[in-house]
Structure formats: C-alpha cells, structure tokens
Scaffold this motif. Structure first.
Motif, mmCIF file in Angstrom:
data_model
loop_
_atom_site.group_PDB
_atom_site.id
_atom_site.type_symbol
_atom_site.label_atom_id
_atom_site.label_comp_id
_atom_site.label_asym_id
_atom_site.label_seq_id
_atom_site.Cartn_x
_atom_site.Cartn_y
_atom_site.Cartn_z
ATOM 1 N N UNK A 9 53.166 44.492 31.258
ATOM 2 C CA UNK A 9 51.859 45.089 30.930
ATOM 3 C C UNK A 9 50.743 44.586 31.836
ATOM 4 N N UNK A 10 51.013 43.516 32.597
ATOM 5 C CA UNK A 10 49.961 42.881 33.393
ATOM 6 C C UNK A 10 50.389 42.680 34.846
ATOM 7 N N UNK A 11 51.280 43.509 35.335
ATOM 8 C CA UNK A 11 51.901 43.281 36.632
ATOM 9 C C UNK A 11 50.868 43.227 37.762
ATOM 10 N N UNK A 12 50.802 42.097 38.402
ATOM 11 C CA UNK A 12 49.940 41.888 39.580
ATOM 12 C C UNK A 12 48.463 42.170 39.307
ATOM 13 N N UNK A 13 48.009 41.895 38.086
ATOM 14 C CA UNK A 13 46.610 42.153 37.744
ATOM 15 C C UNK A 13 45.616 41.448 38.668
ATOM 16 N N UNK A 14 45.933 40.232 39.124
ATOM 17 C CA UNK A 14 44.993 39.496 39.978
ATOM 18 C C UNK A 14 44.739 40.222 41.298
ATOM 19 N N UNK A 15 45.726 40.956 41.798
ATOM 20 C CA UNK A 15 45.516 41.730 43.025
ATOM 21 C C UNK A 15 44.410 42.760 42.808
ATOM 22 N N UNK A 16 44.358 43.336 41.612
ATOM 23 C CA UNK A 16 43.290 44.271 41.295
ATOM 24 C C UNK A 16 41.922 43.610 41.317
ATOM 25 N N UNK A 17 41.868 42.357 40.890
ATOM 26 C CA UNK A 17 40.607 41.618 40.927
ATOM 27 C C UNK A 17 40.168 41.357 42.373
ATOM 28 N N UNK A 18 41.106 40.966 43.221
ATOM 29 C CA UNK A 18 40.777 40.790 44.643
ATOM 30 C C UNK A 18 40.222 42.095 45.211
ATOM 31 N N UNK A 19 40.931 43.179 44.942
ATOM 32 C CA UNK A 19 40.503 44.493 45.425
ATOM 33 C C UNK A 19 39.073 44.804 44.968
ATOM 34 N N UNK A 78 45.915 39.718 31.311
ATOM 35 C CA UNK A 78 44.979 40.514 30.522
ATOM 36 C C UNK A 78 43.547 39.975 30.528
ATOM 37 N N UNK A 79 43.211 39.137 31.473
ATOM 38 C CA UNK A 79 41.844 38.645 31.589
ATOM 39 C C UNK A 79 41.022 39.621 32.419
ATOM 40 N N UNK A 80 39.718 39.598 32.231
ATOM 41 C CA UNK A 80 38.828 40.457 33.005
ATOM 42 C C UNK A 80 38.459 39.822 34.338
ATOM 43 N N UNK A 81 38.518 38.491 34.413
ATOM 44 C CA UNK A 81 38.205 37.792 35.656
ATOM 45 C C UNK A 81 39.053 36.527 35.741
ATOM 46 N N UNK A 82 39.045 35.925 36.926
ATOM 47 C CA UNK A 82 39.781 34.682 37.172
ATOM 48 C C UNK A 82 41.235 34.792 36.711
ATOM 49 N N UNK A 83 41.903 35.844 37.197
ATOM 50 C CA UNK A 83 43.255 36.176 36.742
ATOM 51 C C UNK A 83 44.367 35.419 37.456
ATOM 52 N N UNK A 84 44.086 34.813 38.607
ATOM 53 C CA UNK A 84 45.182 34.269 39.413
ATOM 54 C C UNK A 84 45.638 32.878 38.997
ATOM 55 N N UNK A 85 44.771 32.103 38.379
ATOM 56 C CA UNK A 85 45.122 30.721 38.067
ATOM 57 C C UNK A 85 45.237 29.869 39.318
ATOM 58 N N UNK A 86 44.561 30.280 40.386
ATOM 59 C CA UNK A 86 44.611 29.559 41.665
ATOM 60 C C UNK A 86 43.188 29.355 42.182
ATOM 61 N N UNK A 87 43.094 28.864 43.401
ATOM 62 C CA UNK A 87 41.799 28.641 44.047
ATOM 63 C C UNK A 87 40.982 29.935 44.162
#
Length: 165
Positions: free
Chosen positions: A92-102, A51-60
């Motif tokens: 509720x947050x499935x694969x949200x970080x992929x959306x950030x990459x996109x 549910x973060x707006x940015x830096x969702x992956x917790x990775x590099x």
C-alpha cells in the motif's frame, strides 16, 4: 544522490551510476555548491515511514529536503527520481518516499524526467505514481532484486533519450 537504511538504495544507486558513468554520493555528504552547479540530478531514497505525508524515507533526506533544498537554487535543473521499496510487505506504500522527492524538487522548479511504467510490479498503491505511471525508476531489492540492474540500465537509456544528460 541517495541515502539508505539497509544498503538497498545504495545498491540501486550503484546500478544507475554504472550504467550512466556517474559517481554516487550520499546526500548527507553532499555539498550545496556541488548540487547547485549541476544541470541534471538523479536522486533516490527508500521508504521507511509508511503512509506519512512528509519525511517518509527515514534517512538523511528527511532533514535535507526541508532544511537544505529550500536554500539551494535548483530551478530549471533536470531531476530524475528513483525509489526502493518492498512491494510484498508494504504494497500500500510502495516507494512513497520517491513521491516526496518528486514533489519537493518539482515545487523547487525542477524539470522532472524519467517516468516509468507500473507494469511488472505487484503493489496496491504508491505516492510515487502520477497518472498511472511511476515518477521515476522503482526497484524492489527484497522481491525483484534480479530485475533492478536491467531496470536501471533501461532507465538510464530512457533518460538519455529524454535529453537528461
């Protein structure tokens, strides 16, 4: 290019690389010039910061997307995104970080490819959905790990049909 916390994203990257005949590289080990030289790029991440707006992956990726990507000319490149998440525990947050990459690669002028159906998934919402489709390949190594390899193979075939490679 991928980054991982538990190894699940690396596992899915391996399925994709095997199907496509490509080498996988952790984004933390990637050279800017290597990325700039590519015509097509596959990128993938897990979601940890739900549910973060940015830096969702917790990775590099969290650093790379905001510090490195703006300094590389990727405009006009084909980009396909994959995400790895847990739709059972984080529906509720499935694969949200992929959306950030996109979002960030699209904003950098890339041609985004590889949208997939949400059919066969059991999640409530995802920041990786646009107009009722996923923005790329989504995999769940916690609840549907038996489907990931076949999904990756089908996605690579789809990308070939879209002229990605």
């Amino acid at each position: 290019y991928y980054s991982t916390q538990t190894g699940n994203t690396e596992t899915v990257a391996g399925y994709i690389s095997e199907a496509a005949g490509l080498e996988i590289v952790d984004i933390g080990d990637a050279a800017d010039d290597d990325i700039a030289a590519l015509d097509s790029i596959i990128v993938g991440a897990p979601t940890w910061h739900t549910d973060e707006e940015s830096e969702r992956s917790g990775t590099e990726w969290d650093t790379w997307l905001y510090s490195t990507l703006p300094n590389i000319d990727v405009s006009g490149k084909n980009v396909a995104v994959f995400g790895v998440g847990d739709q059972g525990s984080y529906a509720e947050y499935y694969c949200d970080a992929a959306g950030e990459l996109y979002d960030l690669f699209e904003a950098a002028g890339c041609k985004m490819m590889g949208f997939t159906s949400t059919d066969g998934y059991d999640h409530d919402s995802s920041k990786a959905e646009r107009d009722g489709k996923f923005i790329g390949l989504m995999c769940d190594e916690d609840n549907q790990d038996d489907m990931s390899d076949d999904r990756a193979k089908a996605w690579v075939e789809q990308l070939k049909g879209e002229g990605f490679f």
